[in-house]
Structures are given as C-alpha cells and as structure tokens.
Design an enzyme around this catalytic site. Structure first.
Site, PDB file in Angstrom:
ATOM      1  CG  ASP A   1      -1.897  -1.197   1.155  1.00  0.00           C
ATOM      2  OD1 ASP A   1      -2.620  -1.419  -0.055  1.00  0.00           O
ATOM      3  OD2 ASP A   1      -2.495  -1.403   2.151  1.00  0.00           O
TER       4      ASP A   1
ATOM      5  CB  THR B   1      -2.157  -0.391  -7.878  1.00  0.00           C
ATOM      6  OG1 THR B   1      -1.887  -1.738  -7.325  1.00  0.00           O
ATOM      7  CG2 THR B   1      -3.177  -0.512  -8.936  1.00  0.00           C
ATOM      8  CE1 TYR B   2      -1.758   8.122  -9.244  1.00  0.00           C
ATOM      9  CE2 TYR B   2       0.192   8.251  -8.192  1.00  0.00           C
ATOM     10  CZ  TYR B   2      -0.788   8.742  -8.740  1.00  0.00           C
ATOM     11  OH  TYR B   2      -0.869  10.095  -9.321  1.00  0.00           O
TER      12      TYR B   2
ATOM     13  CE  LYS C   1      -0.074  -7.382  -7.594  1.00  0.00           C
ATOM     14  NZ  LYS C   1      -0.670  -6.453  -6.935  1.00  0.00           N
TER      15      LYS C   1
ATOM     16  CB  SER D   1      -4.025 -11.739  -1.993  1.00  0.00           C
ATOM     17  OG  SER D   1      -2.928 -10.558  -1.552  1.00  0.00           O
TER      18      SER D   1
ATOM     19  CG  ASP E   1      -3.986  -4.394  -6.795  1.00  0.00           C
ATOM     20  OD1 ASP E   1      -4.725  -3.519  -6.484  1.00  0.00           O
ATOM     21  OD2 ASP E   1      -3.101  -4.753  -6.609  1.00  0.00           O
TER      22      ASP E   1
ATOM     23  CG  ASN F   1       2.878   7.302  -4.479  1.00  0.00           C
ATOM     24  OD1 ASN F   1       2.457   8.173  -5.259  1.00  0.00           O
ATOM     25  ND2 ASN F   1       1.832   6.478  -4.089  1.00  0.00           N
ATOM     26  CG  ASN F   2       1.081   9.180  -1.080  1.00  0.00           C
ATOM     27  OD1 ASN F   2       0.005   9.418  -1.843  1.00  0.00           O
ATOM     28  ND2 ASN F   2       0.998   7.955  -0.609  1.00  0.00           N
TER      29      ASN F   2
END
EC number: 6.3.3.3
Length: 227
Positions: free
Chosen positions: A13, A17-18, A38, A42, A55, A179-180
């Site tokens: 997380d 995926t992003y 991929k 799960s 995803d 990221n972020n």
C-alpha cells in the site's frame, strides 16, 4: 521484441498500482501499445459471483484498456494477505511455469509491459515443495526494477534496505519513485535528498495528483528494457 519493467516497493500500500497505472497511461497517451501484468494478486473482490482482480482493473481503467482485468493476472485470491498465505488458504499451488507462460503471452500482446509485484520486494509468493519469492519472479522474467516508496518519515530506512537487497541479488534498479510527495514538506524534501545521495540512483517524486509527477515521457521510455 517487447520491453518491460518490474514495479516493486518498500511494502504494501505505498502506491505500486498507482505508479503502474500512471506509466501505462502515459505510454498509451502517446499511441504506444502498452500493457500490464501481475503474477499474483490477493484481495480480489467478488462481483456478481465472480472474483475480480481490482489492481488490474484500476490500471486498465486508468489507461483506457478495454479488456478483462483477470486476463492479466496469473493467480487471483480473495483473501487479502500475502500471496503465499492466500494460496495456502485456497489450497492452490503457484507455479513458476504458469507465470512464465502467461508473461510470454502478455509480451506477444504488448510492446511495453509494466509488471507489478506483490507487497514489498521480500514477499513470499508460494511456500511449498518449490517455494517462490518475489525476487525469483523478477530474475526469471529477467527484469529491471523500479522501487516505489512512501515519502513519509522512516522511508530512508525502508528504501535503502530495499535497494541493498536488490543489489545483493544482482537486480538492476532503474529508479526510485517517492509517492505521495509534498513539495512543501521539509521531511519529504530531505528524504529525497538523502535517498538520492545514499543510493546513487535517480529519485523521482509523485504527489497525490497525476500532474504532480515529475517523470517525463523520455524518462519513462528509459525505464523499459528488452525482455
């Protein structure tokens, strides 16, 4: 010959995926035949009695690929856990041969393939007579990697551990993506500087808005190598 790159991360997380969707989308916008794969997913979602690889669905929707997302994932599990535990829970054996064969099919369909990993780089995919770690898939498919990290406090440690593990396993790292990322946050800014200095790698940043990603098309194309 197709080109590919493997997207791994410092953990779960943090935005694999992003970032995968962003890369595929940018390539598609330039008219490039780009796709996604991929090996094991799960946390699949049941919709109308059928499991859906969310995803993959997200990546395909964001990049406007009108295909069945399940066709681009070799193993889909309902349990939201590490693939090895989800596979055990569903009494499923994950085979490297299936992953390789499925990837060959994806390569035949697309010129540029973005391959997303599961969890962090030290992720058990299958524990059994023939155990598979995520690093085994990267090596088997002969891929370079991009490491996705969070920008928050603590990312220097997790990012550098991931970098060193990849290097010890003779995996080529194309770049690190934080990221972020908040360009007004002094911790984020310093994290980028320190990680770049310690790793000697190119460090890109992506904010919460797609427009805040500092990765050019030329840089994206350079991520991908012949597979």
């Amino acid at each position: 010959m197709s080109k590919g790159v493997f997207i791994t991360a410092t953990g779960t997380d943090v935005g694999k995926t992003y970032i995968s969707a962003l890369l595929v989308k940018k390539l598609k916008q330039q008219g490039i035949n780009a796709g996604y794969y991929k090996a094991a997913l799960s946390g699949g979602v049941m919709i109308d009695g059928n499991i859906v690889a969310k995803d993959a669905e997200y990546v395909l929707k964001m990049s406007k690929i009108d295909k069945n997302p399940n066709d681009y994932v070799s193993y889909i599990f309902k349990l939201s856990a590490s693939p090895h535990l989800a596979a055990q829970f569903e009494n499923t054996e994950i085979l490297m041969s299936k992953i390789v064969n499925d990837f060959e099919g994806i390569k035949n369909e697309f010129d540029y393939v973005t391959i997303e990993g599961s969890g962090g780089i030290i992720c058990p995919i299958f524990i059994g007579e023939k155990p598979i770690m995520l690093i085994d898939i990267i090596k088997q498919l002969n891929l370079d990697i991009i490491i996705v990290s969070n920008s928050e406090l603590g990312t220097i440690n997790s990012t550098m551990l991931t970098v060193e593990y990849a290097k010890q396993n003779h995996i080529n790292i194309k770049a690190i993506i934080l990221n972020n990322f908040d360009s007004n946050n002094i911790i984020h800014i310093d994290n980028k500087r320190v990680i770049k200095e310690l790793s000697r790698l190119t460090v890109y940043t992506c904010g919460t808005n797609v427009k805040d990603c500092e990765i050019s098309l030329e840089d994206i194309l350079n991520f991908y190598t012949d597979v």
